[in-house]
Design an enzyme around this catalytic site. Structure first.
Site, PDB file in Angstrom:
ATOM      1  CB  ILE A  11      -0.954   0.004   1.213  1.00  0.00           C
ATOM      2  CG1 ILE A  11      -2.105   0.969   0.993  1.00  0.00           C
ATOM      3  CG2 ILE A  11      -0.204   0.314   2.508  1.00  0.00           C
ATOM      4  CD1 ILE A  11      -3.190   0.878   2.060  1.00  0.00           C
ATOM      5  CB  SER A  12       3.978   2.052   1.682  1.00  0.00           C
ATOM      6  OG  SER A  12       4.980   3.038   1.701  1.00  0.00           O
TER       7      SER A  12
END
Length: 213
Positions: A11-12
C-alpha cells in the site's frame, strides 16, 4: 555480509520506491535482504497513529510528492485508481508464494508494479485473479499458515520498534523511509558518524507532551 530485514506493505508508495532503488543505493556493498511483508495499518494502530492518507492535506501532499520522487529518480510510478485500498489480498498472495514469512524479489516486484504502474484499481477482483495466475502461489493465500505469517511478521516488526514502512533493519538499527537509503549505506560502510551521534541524538528529555483525547 550484513543481513537487512526489509519490512514492506504494498500500500505504501515509499516502500515501492525504496524497493526499486535499493540495489542501486547499495551497489558495491556486501549484504543480503530478507523481504518481509507486514500490515501497515496494524503498525499504525499499535502506535496510535493516522496514516498519511487519513489526513486530507497530508494525503494530497503525499500523492504529489511520491509522483515527483518517481519522476526525479527514474522510477515509473502511477497512483492507483483508488488509494488507500485494502492490501490484505496482496500481502497474503505474496506470502503464499514464499515461505517462513519471506518473499523473493520477483514476487515483491510483481505485486508492487501491479499496484503502482498503470493507474488501474489495485483491488479489482479480476486484476487480483490475474495477478494470482501470474504468480501461481504454492500455498493458499487465505490459509491459516499464510495469515499467521503476516501476523507474525507484523508482530516481529513492532517488537523491533518499527513504526512505518518501508523500514530496513540491520544490526538492531531501523532505517525508515525511502530517504533513509543513503543513511543505510553509510552505516554499512562503517561511517564514524554513527558512533558519535546515533545514540546521542535520541537521548533527549521530553519537554512537553500533547494531551490525547
Amino acid at each position: 555480509m550484513k543481513r537487512i530485514t526489509f519490512y514492506l506493505d504494498f500500500i505504501s508508495p515509499y516502500a515501492m520506491l525504496a524497493f526499486e532503488k535499493l540495489p542501486e543505493a547499495l551497489k558495491g556493498l556486501s549484504y543480503s535482504v530478507d523481504l518481509r511483508p507486514v500490515l501497515f495499518g496494524a503498525l499504525l494502530k499499535h502506535h496510535g497513529q493516522l496514516g498519511p492518507a487519513e489526513i486530507g492535506s497530508k494525503r494530497d501532499w503525499t500523492y504529489r510528492q511520491v509522483t515527483w520522487l518517481g519522476h526525479a529518480n527514474g522510477v515509473p510510478i502511477d497512483m492507483p485508481a483508488a488509494h488507500p485500498f485494502n492490501p490484505l489480498p496482496h500481502l497474503r498472495l505474496a506470502l503464499a508464494c514464499g515461505e517462513d514469512g519471506l518473499i523473493n524479489r520477483y514476487v515483491a516486484e510483481t505485486v508492487f508494479r501491479h499496484v503502482w504502474r498503470g493507474g488501474a484499481d489495485a483491488a479489482d477482483a479480476q486484476r487480483l485473479a490475474e495477478l494470482a495466475g501470474q504468480l501461481n502461489p504454492k500455498r493458499d493465500p487465505e490459509g491459516d499458515a499464510v495469515k499467521g505469517e503476516l501476523k507474525s511478521n507484523t508482530a516481529q516488526a513492532i517488537a523491533q520498534g518499527v513504526f512505518g514502512v518501508p523500514a530496513l533493519v540491520v544490526d538492531d538499527k531501523i532505517f525508515w523511509g525511502f530517504d533513509s537509503l543513503p543513511m543505510l549505506r553509510a552505516w554499512l560502510e562503517g561511517d564514524a558518524w554513527f558512533e558519535a551521534h546515533w545514540d546521542r541524538a535520541a537521548q533527549r528529555p521530553v519537554g512537553v507532551q500533547r494531551a490525547r483525547s
